[in-house]
Design a protein around this motif. Structure first.
Motif, PDB file in Angstrom:
ATOM      1  N   GLY A   1      -7.211  -7.423  -3.499  1.00 49.93           N
ATOM      2  CA  GLY A   1      -5.921  -6.834  -3.810  1.00 49.93           C
ATOM      3  C   GLY A   1      -5.796  -6.480  -5.283  1.00 49.93           C
ATOM      4  O   GLY A   1      -6.786  -6.466  -6.005  1.00 49.93           O
ATOM      5  N   PRO A   2      -4.565  -6.231  -5.773  1.00 49.07           N
ATOM      6  CA  PRO A   2      -3.337  -6.104  -4.986  1.00 49.07           C
ATOM      7  C   PRO A   2      -3.363  -4.863  -4.090  1.00 49.07           C
ATOM      8  O   PRO A   2      -3.928  -3.834  -4.468  1.00 49.07           O
TER       9      PRO A   2
ATOM     10  N   ALA B   1      -7.541  -1.814  -5.797  1.00 46.60           N
ATOM     11  CA  ALA B   1      -7.937  -2.256  -4.460  1.00 46.60           C
ATOM     12  C   ALA B   1      -8.841  -1.237  -3.783  1.00 46.60           C
ATOM     13  O   ALA B   1      -9.825  -1.588  -3.120  1.00 46.60           O
ATOM     14  N   VAL B   2      -8.506   0.031  -3.925  1.00 46.24           N
ATOM     15  CA  VAL B   2      -9.323   1.090  -3.338  1.00 46.24           C
ATOM     16  C   VAL B   2     -10.715   1.095  -3.963  1.00 46.24           C
ATOM     17  O   VAL B   2     -11.740   1.117  -3.266  1.00 46.24           O
ATOM     18  N   ASP B   3     -10.771   1.041  -5.276  1.00 44.49           N
ATOM     19  CA  ASP B   3     -12.059   1.066  -5.965  1.00 44.49           C
ATOM     20  C   ASP B   3     -12.901  -0.157  -5.607  1.00 44.49           C
ATOM     21  O   ASP B   3     -14.115  -0.049  -5.390  1.00 44.49           O
TER      22      ASP B   3
ATOM     23  N   ALA C   1       6.549   1.856 -12.611  1.00 45.86           N
ATOM     24  CA  ALA C   1       6.740   0.697 -13.489  1.00 45.86           C
ATOM     25  C   ALA C   1       6.558  -0.608 -12.726  1.00 45.86           C
ATOM     26  O   ALA C   1       6.252  -1.648 -13.325  1.00 45.86           O
ATOM     27  N   ARG C   2       6.716  -0.554 -11.409  1.00 49.26           N
ATOM     28  CA  ARG C   2       6.510  -1.733 -10.556  1.00 49.26           C
ATOM     29  C   ARG C   2       5.061  -1.854 -10.088  1.00 49.26           C
ATOM     30  O   ARG C   2       4.746  -2.719  -9.276  1.00 49.26           O
ATOM     31  N   GLY C   3       4.193  -0.955 -10.557  1.00 45.96           N
ATOM     32  CA  GLY C   3       2.791  -1.001 -10.165  1.00 45.96           C
ATOM     33  C   GLY C   3       2.463  -0.235  -8.905  1.00 45.96           C
ATOM     34  O   GLY C   3       1.362  -0.364  -8.364  1.00 45.96           O
TER      35      GLY C   3
ATOM     36  N   CYS D   1      -9.951  -3.621   7.850  1.00 43.62           N
ATOM     37  CA  CYS D   1     -10.093  -5.042   7.539  1.00 43.62           C
ATOM     38  C   CYS D   1      -9.368  -5.432   6.256  1.00 43.62           C
ATOM     39  O   CYS D   1      -9.417  -4.690   5.268  1.00 43.62           O
ATOM     40  N   ASP D   2      -8.742  -6.607   6.261  1.00 40.09           N
ATOM     41  CA  ASP D   2      -8.095  -7.113   5.051  1.00 40.09           C
ATOM     42  C   ASP D   2      -9.103  -7.394   3.945  1.00 40.09           C
ATOM     43  O   ASP D   2      -8.836  -7.159   2.768  1.00 40.09           O
ATOM     44  N   ASP D   3     -10.280  -7.940   4.312  1.00 35.13           N
ATOM     45  CA  ASP D   3     -11.306  -8.279   3.340  1.00 35.13           C
ATOM     46  C   ASP D   3     -12.576  -7.501   3.682  1.00 35.13           C
ATOM     47  O   ASP D   3     -13.513  -8.033   4.287  1.00 35.13           O
TER      48      ASP D   3
END
Length: 257
Positions: free
Chosen positions: A13-14, A20-22, A70-72, A234-236
């Protein structure tokens, strides 16, 4: 089986971020999936929830792009830049009844997405299942909202479309719609695949690629792979990719590195 990162990669994450994509693509994922909504300014941003936790309950669609960044929360354009054609990118259009940005059948988010992809040169021949089977990669647009994916399907873009279904919808029902509407893939919940006799075989018969969501464990990944599906979100993705790539099916450990 294709291993695709969920929301980029929820682990580490996040989620739904450039990082996260990279991270998912660097460790060998075949692609990533991200969630797409629009800001109050009409810009496309990548965030899962329709409302922010802080300020409590504030709708994403009522926040300015500046406030969201600003919140990412990144712009979709930033995700497209970091993806840069590495494998597949699945853009899930979030447009569900009861949420503040739901607008079917006008489909503002889908139409804005089509405009964005056209401006970035994603025009020409629409890929088909054979292209994806050959590892062509590219962009797929998915949604629970069939009006959204039909709007993208009809936009003459060089992208594929996928129907995303809730767990309670049968695989057969999803396949029937996807085939009749000319979508390339059906994205179904893992419980639907594991609870349906020869789901992958039925998909092959229909000429539809079958992708499952969301795989959260190695055990489920192995069961899904053995069921013969095309891919898994998949999450991971790092853990799943490493485990399924090794002859013994175990993930790489620190001692292996």
């Amino acid at each position: 089986m294709e291993v695709l990162g969920h929301r980029g990669s929820r682990v580490p994450g996040p989620e739904n971020t450039v990082e996260a994509v990279d991270a998912a693509l660097r460790v060998g994922a075949d692609g990533v999936e991200v969630d797409v909504r629009r800001s109050a300014d009409g810009d496309l941003v990548c965030v899962h929830d329709a409302r922010l936790s802080r300020p409590a309950g504030r709708a994403v669609v009522r926040q300015t792009t500046v406030a969201l960044r600003a919140r990412g929360i990144p712009l979709l354009d930033e995700i497209l830049d970091v993806w840069d054609g590495r494998g597949r990118l699945i853009c899930e259009i979030k447009n569900q009844p009861g949420q503040p940005d739901f607008d079917a059948p006008r489909e503002q988010t889908a139409r804005r997405l089509a405009e964005t992809l056209r401006a970035r040169g994603w025009t020409g021949r629409r890929p088909d299942a054979a292209d994806l089977d050959a590892g062509a990669g590219g962009i797929t647009v998915s949604s629970f909202d069939w009006f959204a994916i039909e709007a993208v399907r009809d936009a003459d873009l060089a992208v594929t479309t996928a129907f995303l279904t809730m767990p309670r919808m049968s695989v057969s029902g999803g396949l029937a719609y996807a085939r009749s509407a000319g979508h390339t893939e059906l994205h179904v919940h893992t419980s639907a695949v594991l609870g349906t006799s020869d789901a992958a075989g039925r998909a092959r018969e229909a000429g539809i690629r079958l992708i499952t969501w969301t795989v959260t464990s190695l055990e489920d990944a192995r069961r899904i792979r053995d069921a013969g599906v095309t891919g898994a979100i998949c999450d991971d993705p790092m853990e799943i990719h490493q485990a399924l790539s090794r002859p013994d099916g175990t993930p790489t450990t620190a001692l292996d590195a």
